[in-house]
Design a protein around this motif. Structure first.
Motif, PDB file in Angstrom:
ATOM      1  N   PRO A   1       0.929  -1.242   0.094  1.00  0.00           N
ATOM      2  CA  PRO A   1      -0.050   0.103   0.088  1.00  0.00           C
ATOM      3  C   PRO A   1       0.917   1.330   0.101  1.00  0.00           C
ATOM      4  O   PRO A   1       1.823   1.306   0.728  1.00  0.00           O
ATOM      5  N   SER A   2       0.350   2.323  -0.772  1.00  0.00           N
ATOM      6  CA  SER A   2       1.062   3.466  -0.921  1.00  0.00           C
ATOM      7  C   SER A   2       0.266   4.609  -1.447  1.00  0.00           C
ATOM      8  O   SER A   2      -0.458   4.280  -2.297  1.00  0.00           O
TER       9      SER A   2
ATOM     10  N   PRO B   1      -8.870   1.625   1.131  1.00  0.00           N
ATOM     11  CA  PRO B   1      -8.186   1.205   2.288  1.00  0.00           C
ATOM     12  C   PRO B   1      -7.025   0.118   1.952  1.00  0.00           C
ATOM     13  O   PRO B   1      -6.198  -0.037   2.688  1.00  0.00           O
ATOM     14  N   GLN B   2      -7.307  -0.704   0.841  1.00  0.00           N
ATOM     15  CA  GLN B   2      -6.390  -1.506   0.371  1.00  0.00           C
ATOM     16  C   GLN B   2      -4.921  -0.763  -0.452  1.00  0.00           C
ATOM     17  O   GLN B   2      -4.113  -1.610  -0.348  1.00  0.00           O
TER      18      GLN B   2
ATOM     19  N   LEU C   1      -5.542   7.157   5.393  1.00  0.00           N
ATOM     20  CA  LEU C   1      -7.017   6.988   4.907  1.00  0.00           C
ATOM     21  C   LEU C   1      -7.584   8.084   4.665  1.00  0.00           C
ATOM     22  O   LEU C   1      -8.498   8.206   3.687  1.00  0.00           O
ATOM     23  N   ARG C   2      -7.734   8.923   5.789  1.00  0.00           N
ATOM     24  CA  ARG C   2      -8.746   9.979   5.539  1.00  0.00           C
ATOM     25  C   ARG C   2      -8.329  10.972   4.524  1.00  0.00           C
ATOM     26  O   ARG C   2      -9.001  11.859   3.963  1.00  0.00           O
TER      27      ARG C   2
ATOM     28  N   PRO D   1      -2.209  -4.245  -3.990  1.00  0.00           N
ATOM     29  CA  PRO D   1      -1.541  -5.023  -2.764  1.00  0.00           C
ATOM     30  C   PRO D   1      -2.534  -6.063  -2.498  1.00  0.00           C
ATOM     31  O   PRO D   1      -3.600  -6.240  -2.449  1.00  0.00           O
ATOM     32  N   ALA D   2      -2.055  -7.290  -2.133  1.00  0.00           N
ATOM     33  CA  ALA D   2      -2.803  -8.457  -1.578  1.00  0.00           C
ATOM     34  C   ALA D   2      -2.822  -8.291  -0.131  1.00  0.00           C
ATOM     35  O   ALA D   2      -2.104  -9.007   0.402  1.00  0.00           O
TER      36      ALA D   2
END
Length: 478
Positions: free
Chosen positions: A21-22, A143-144, A151-152, A206-207
């Motif tokens: 995640p990025s 979120p993933q 997140l916000r 991303p997994a």
């Protein structure tokens, strides 16, 4: 069993690192969606204006908006379950491709001079279904794609993208509609969808989804509904938005008809531009600020109250500047409300339920929008327009406040909706399940722990209800 996002991380070979995640990965996807939004915004702005100018009917305009909304609401539970049990990237890609195909079909009909009004309505149904899958997959993917600490901010980017997608479009759409017509506008839309499809196809997801027991599609829909509706605070918010949207829908659809009642197509385009500017500024604010760190629900309620004030401002005078100021406030308040509330929900609901929770939120809270679009807006306009003519029954009372003449019945609808929305906010502030959703409802735990709990429930005797673990609230006993 199966993975929550399309299987094991097949990309993670010995010579290729797994996707992580990025913000960069997320921003790449958001940029692709922005391009498609800009193209779609041209079409979504031009077609309703063309229908209204051709027919002069608010009812026809309402039918267009309703058909663009209702089919997506009907398939929302299915779409949410598909998003949660499948690769969100694949669902987003399929939604983009399906919407692209609808736009191509519309273009072919137009370019061969066989397009009729009913064709537009029929294709809208397919587009509504495609965008339902597309929208839910995109929202559930956030979120993933990003670390939780961002997140916000990422939700703010999503809302800003929506605003930018409609910011400059009205200024150019009016000119394009007069010069290249719908033909050229559809070419722009088709090319923009091609760009969005290409970006989603190239970016690796991303997994990050935990493994969980594969259930039937029907069972997943039922369990998602059971979990989401069983969440006391989430249920209270759904019911609040259910009522709110009855009175929010008419102002959202009637801005352009109000401006066209006393102004020109150029005035309507400029007001739409200012509205898009409001959404963009609000989205950028949430993206940089992240929303209120403490008591974000206060931010939600204050943003809704700002929309009520904006409705009253729009109603006061037939002045393009005043209406533009109100449209700015209405769009900014809506964007702030959506961004802050969505960030709260995605922290409170486990990731494996995000698609179904978003679908339930969309299906229930948006279910009254068609009532507002197709019934309240046309009926109220038809009722109040004669009453606010110079010799109408309300000319000597309400007319003294907002004026009389063409379009003032529409303005009265804005005034009434603004007052009712303000009352709803005051009532919601006194209902703890709504006002304290952010503090009373615990944050969701990691998705893998939810999967462990599901496996434990599977091994227990029938009749034992599943328990979704959650983090304790601050200050609670542990």
């Amino acid at each position: 069993g199966g993975p929550g996002d399309g299987g094991p991380p097949v990309d993670a070979g010995p010579s290729r690192r797994p996707a992580e995640p990025s913000m960069g990965r997320f921003l790449g996807v958001a940029a692709g969606q922005l391009v498609s939004l800009i193209g779609s915004a041209f079409t979504q702005w031009a077609i309703p204006i063309w229908i209204y100018l051709t027919t002069g009917s608010v009812a026809q305009l309402a039918l267009f908006v309703t058909l663009a909304l209702v089919p997506g609401l009907v398939v929302a539970p299915l779409a949410g379950a598909v998003v949660d049990r499948s690769s969100r990237r694949a669902v987003l890609l399929a939604g983009d491709v399906a919407a692209w195909a609808v736009q191509i079909a519309l273009g072919v009909l137009l370019w061969t001079d066989t397009l009729q009004i009913w064709h537009i309505y029929a294709l809208l149904v397919g587009l509504s279904v495609a965008t339902a899958f597309q929208r839910l997959a995109y929202v559930a993917s956030v979120p993933q794609l990003v670390p939780k600490r961002y997140l916000r901010h990422a939700i703010g980017v999503v809302e800003m993208v929506n605003g930018v997608g409609t910011l400059f479009v009205p200024l150019f759409a009016a000119g394009l509609l007069a010069t290249v017509g719908l033909d050229g506008i559809l070419v722009i839309d088709i090319v923009s969808y091609a760009a969005a499809v290409l970006v989603v196809a190239l970016v690796r997801w991303p997994a990050r989804m935990g493994w969980h027991r594969r259930e039937t599609l029907t069972a997943e829909i039922a369990n998602g509904f059971r979990y989401s509706w069983g969440h006391r605070h989430f249920r209270a918010m759904l019911l609040f938005f259910l009522v709110l949207n009855i009175f929010l829908a008419p102002p959202l659809i009637l801005v352009s008809p109000l401006v066209l009642s006393f102004g020109t197509l150029a005035d309507a385009a400029q007001v739409s531009f200012v509205s898009g500017l409001g959404a963009t500024v609000a989205g950028l604010t949430v993206a940089l600020w992240g929303g209120p760190a403490r008591r974000p629900m206060r931010g939600v309620l204050l943003s809704i109250l700002a929309m009520a004030v904006a409705c009253v401002v729009i109603a006061l005078r037939p002045d393009p500047l005043l209406v533009a100021a109100g449209a700015f406030g209405l769009a900014a308040g809506l964007t702030l409300t959506t961004g802050i509330y969505r960030a709260i929900v995605q922290v409170k609901i486990p990731q494996r339920y995000h698609g179904r929770a978003a679908a339930l939120n969309q299906m229930i809270s948006w279910s009254t929008l068609p009532l507002g679009f197709a019934v309240v807006a046309p009926a109220a306009t038809a009722l109040f327009e004669p009453m606010l003519m110079p010799d109408g029954r309300l000319a000597g009372s309400v007319g003294r406040l907002i004026g009389v003449g063409e379009g003032r019945g529409i303005a009265f609808v804005f005034l009434l909706c603004g007052l009712v929305i303000a009352v709803l906010v005051a009532a919601a502030a006194r209902i703890r399940a709504i006002a304290r959703f952010d503090t009373d409802a615990p944050d969701a735990v990691a998705d893998d722990l939810v999967g462990v709990e599901s496996l434990r429930h599977r091994r227990e005797p029938a009749g034992t209800p599943p328990v979704v673990p959650s983090r304790p609230r601050a200050g609670s006993a542990t």
